[in-house]
Enzyme design. Structure first.
Site, PDB file in Angstrom:
ATOM      1  N   CYS A 137      56.388 -10.361   4.307  1.00 50.80           N
ATOM      2  CA  CYS A 137      55.043 -10.473   4.592  1.00 50.80           C
ATOM      3  C   CYS A 137      54.183 -11.359   4.044  1.00 50.80           C
ATOM      4  O   CYS A 137      53.641 -12.406   4.523  1.00 50.80           O
ATOM      5  CB  CYS A 137      54.458  -8.902   5.239  1.00 50.80           C
ATOM      6  N   GLU A 209      59.164 -10.061  11.198  1.00 52.55           N
ATOM      7  CA  GLU A 209      57.894 -11.033  11.322  1.00 52.55           C
ATOM      8  C   GLU A 209      58.144 -11.811  12.516  1.00 52.55           C
ATOM      9  O   GLU A 209      57.115 -12.183  12.957  1.00 52.55           O
ATOM     10  CB  GLU A 209      57.901 -11.878   9.804  1.00 52.55           C
TER      11      GLU A 209
END
Length: 231
Positions: A137, A209
């Protein structure tokens, strides 16, 4: 020179991360034509995601074996709760959404799956699992931010420019680099079977993601809508 663990990871995640830059949500963000309702959906979902992400940093601080690592996780927690979440609160105010309303956002299926996966693998292992869970992230957002910052007018866009500015900033780069340094330090002298586990966590979170960008693009929640009175 000894290869860093993140050099090995980069070879695995590079094709996945390059696909982010081709995703219509990210392209629209960087080129300035992204539908604001899609961005609003991302912002709300990312806010509740960051609440769970912050728990990982707190968990990392608790699992740390030394004060230096504990301090790094504490700094990452502070940066997420303030710098990153402040960006979301500022954008929310432009949509007329309060901080309380943001916090009460129902997590979408992808958000729930992603955060549950990270917290699960972090709880299963030691500090190394926690570092691996948070890496994609922070690192990939910095990667995206820096890439978009090089696109024409992305930094100056009247609405999305603040997003690009923050994720490409020196402050956020420092947070991402802290995560990179942590996993390189922790990976030193670990046997191959343990490195393979960490690599798998980083690859899976990288896929999550992409799924998160896709969720935002389609403003997805859960696949089958169910009326509240039927629950």
């Amino acid at each position: 020179m000894q290869q860093l663990f993140t050099d090995r990871l980069w070879k695995k995640v590079e094709p996945i991360w390059k696909s982010y830059l081709e995703h219509p949500f990210v392209k629209g963000l960087g080129e300035g034509w992204l539908d604001k309702e899609k961005f609003k959906h991302w912002m709300k979902q990312d806010y509740v995601y960051l609440i769970e992400y912050s728990r990982l940093f707190a968990l990392g601080s608790a699992k740390a074996h030394d004060l230096s690592t504990m301090t790094t996780f504490a700094n990452l927690l502070h940066g997420t709760l303030h710098m990153e979440m402040d960006l979301h609160r500022n954008y929310a105010s432009k949509f007329g959404i309060t901080a309380d309303e943001l916090e009460e956002t129902e997590a979408a299926a992808t958000t729930t799956a992603y955060t549950s996966y990270m917290l699960n693998v972090a709880q299963q292992g030691g500090i190394e699992n926690t570092v691996a869970a948070v890496l994609a992230c922070a690192w990939s957002y910095n990667y995206i931010g820096k890439a978009l910052a090089a696109w024409p007018n992305a930094l100056e866009h009247e609405f999305y420019g603040n997003w690009v500015q923050m994720y490409s900033s020196e402050d956020f780069t420092a947070l991402a680099n802290d995560c990179i340094d942590l996993i390189n330090t922790i990976a030193e002298d670990k046997p191959e079977h343990e490195l393979a586990i960490l690599e798998d966590i980083v690859v899976k979170t990288s896929y999550f993601e992409y799924m998160f960008w896709d969720m935002a693009e389609h403003q997805a929640m859960w696949p089958i809508p169910v009326a509240a009175q039927n629950l």
